[in-house]
Design a protein around this motif. Structure first.
Motif, PDB file in Angstrom:
ATOM      1  N   LYS A 166      13.162  -3.501 -29.519  1.00 16.67           N
ATOM      2  CA  LYS A 166      12.226  -3.970 -30.560  1.00 16.67           C
ATOM      3  C   LYS A 166      12.003  -5.479 -30.528  1.00 16.67           C
ATOM      4  CE  LYS A 166      13.907  -1.776 -34.090  1.00 16.67           C
ATOM      5  NZ  LYS A 166      14.653  -1.604 -35.157  1.00 16.67           N
ATOM      6  N   ASP A 167      13.088  -6.226 -30.219  1.00 18.29           N
ATOM      7  CA  ASP A 167      12.983  -7.682 -30.260  1.00 18.29           C
ATOM      8  C   ASP A 167      12.687  -8.300 -28.901  1.00 18.29           C
ATOM      9  OD1 ASP A 167      13.590  -7.510 -32.945  1.00 18.29           O
ATOM     10  OD2 ASP A 167      15.761  -7.593 -32.551  1.00 18.29           O
ATOM     11  N   ALA A 168      12.417  -7.480 -27.912  1.00 19.09           N
ATOM     12  CA  ALA A 168      12.203  -8.011 -26.556  1.00 19.09           C
ATOM     13  C   ALA A 168      10.914  -8.830 -26.492  1.00 19.09           C
ATOM     14  CB  ALA A 168      12.129  -6.853 -25.567  1.00 19.09           C
ATOM     15  N   LEU A 169      10.956  -9.876 -25.678  1.00 17.59           N
ATOM     16  CA  LEU A 169       9.757 -10.675 -25.435  1.00 17.59           C
ATOM     17  C   LEU A 169       8.933  -9.971 -24.376  1.00 17.59           C
ATOM     18  CD1 LEU A 169      10.816 -14.433 -25.137  1.00 17.59           C
ATOM     19  CD2 LEU A 169       9.177 -13.411 -26.735  1.00 17.59           C
ATOM     20  N   VAL A 170       7.727  -9.585 -24.754  1.00 17.81           N
ATOM     21  CA  VAL A 170       6.908  -8.775 -23.856  1.00 17.81           C
ATOM     22  C   VAL A 170       5.542  -9.430 -23.684  1.00 17.81           C
ATOM     23  CG1 VAL A 170       5.810  -6.500 -23.635  1.00 17.81           C
ATOM     24  CG2 VAL A 170       8.095  -6.668 -24.597  1.00 17.81           C
ATOM     25  N   PRO A 171       5.020  -9.495 -22.459  1.00 18.18           N
ATOM     26  CA  PRO A 171       3.676 -10.070 -22.280  1.00 18.18           C
ATOM     27  C   PRO A 171       2.599  -9.157 -22.864  1.00 18.18           C
ATOM     28  CG  PRO A 171       4.548  -9.287 -20.169  1.00 18.18           C
ATOM     29  CD  PRO A 171       5.638  -9.111 -21.173  1.00 18.18           C
ATOM     30  N   PRO A 172       1.365  -9.672 -23.034  1.00 17.17           N
ATOM     31  CA  PRO A 172       0.304  -8.835 -23.590  1.00 17.17           C
ATOM     32  C   PRO A 172      -0.053  -7.683 -22.657  1.00 17.17           C
ATOM     33  CG  PRO A 172      -0.484 -11.081 -23.143  1.00 17.17           C
ATOM     34  CD  PRO A 172       0.922 -11.027 -22.692  1.00 17.17           C
TER      35      PRO A 172
END
Ligand code: NAP
Length: 253
Positions: A166-172
């Motif tokens: 849930k808190d992962a940094l994900v690109p668009p």
């Protein structure tokens, strides 16, 4: 309970080759194998036979496990990019002086028609994308997504086995959860449907994920190919047959 009169082999796994090796070893008299998985995926394909799941706790933990379980031979059949465990395996096997073999599938070779840009790391791949890509098929795995998260002007189709936390940094872009092997027809469809201009891939080698590279070649697409990390020194073979032959040789010598 494992039978103490047998030679015990620990297979560090997480690959198709490791699973296949486990099955092959099960048919060899005099060898008893334990397969080890890191426990990264939620529903791993569990190899048949003795299986343990989860990290050992670094080199020291692995040494303790090898001693406790009286392992005679360590086969490192992990993924070519699972580098930490391979160095841990080398250090632990050296420390307690047991045999170790690395089973490493060959890397993919660039062929005529391929448009590869080879880079040393995921962050180098992200640097390349910055100025050269608009719609990217990102296939480097869930754990590497944050390296691409700052590229807000690019749209990513991100394929992985399990969704990011849930808190992962994900690109668009869009997450596609799927597990190989992938066939060419599927990969062609993906590239067309999402209007992909660039693929980012690790040079994993093997057949299971190669179809995207073939599909990119057909469509003259750019592939940013992340080169493999160095492996520790030691004996290595390239396929399951050779690993079995190596084992039989050690068993009878
Ligand atoms: P890694 O960075 O080399 O290892 C990180 C830690 O995970 C290790 O220090 C170890 O923890 C634990 N670990 C890794 N493989 C293990 C195994 N087979 N059995 C028990 N513990 C293991 O590994 P990774 O890149 O995260 O890969 C994890 C697993 O996924 C590997 O087994 C690999 O074969 C599989 N895999 C990886 C990739 C990839 O691209 N990296 C792709 C497909 C499959 P402790 O230090 O606590 O022992």
């Amino acid at each position: 309970m494992l039978n103490a009169k047998y030679k015990r082999v620990l297979i560090l796994g997480g690959t198709g080759e490791a699973a296949e090796l486990g099955v092959r070893i099960a048919n060899i008299n005099g060898i008893e194998a334990i397969a080890s998985l890191a426990g990264r995926t939620r529903e791993p394909s569990i190899p048949s036979g003795n299986v343990r799941i989860g990290g050992f706790g670094g080199v020291e933990g692995l040494v303790e496990y090898l001693r406790q379980m009286k392992i005679d031979i360590l086969i490192d059949a992990t993924h070519p990019f699972a580098n930490q465990i391979s160095y841990n395996a080398a250090a632990a096997a050296n420390k307690i002086k047991i045999l170790r073999l690395m089973l490493i599938r060959p890397a993919w070779e660039k062929m005529t028609g391929d448009r590869w840009i080879e880079v040393d790391s995921n962050s180098a791949a992200a640097d390349i994308l910055k100025n050269q890509a608009k719609r990217v098929f990102l296939t480097v795995g869930r754990q590497e997504l944050s390296t691409f998260a700052h590229l807000q002007h690019i749209w990513f189709l991100m394929r992985m086995i399990d969704p990011p936390g849930k808190d992962a940094l994900v690109p668009p872009g869009m997450i596609l959860c799927d597990r190989g092997p992938f066939v060419l027809e599927n990969e062609r469809k993906i590239l067309i449907q999402h209007n992909i201009d660039t693929i980012v891939s690790k040079n994993s080698g093997g057949d299971a994920t190669y179809a995207k590279i073939m599909a990119a070649r057909e469509r003259d697409l750019q592939v940013v190919m992340v080169k493999r990390p160095k492996v520790p020194a030691g004996e290595q073979v390239a396929d399951v047959d050779s690993a079995v032959a190596w084992l039989l040789n050690k068993l009878h010598s």
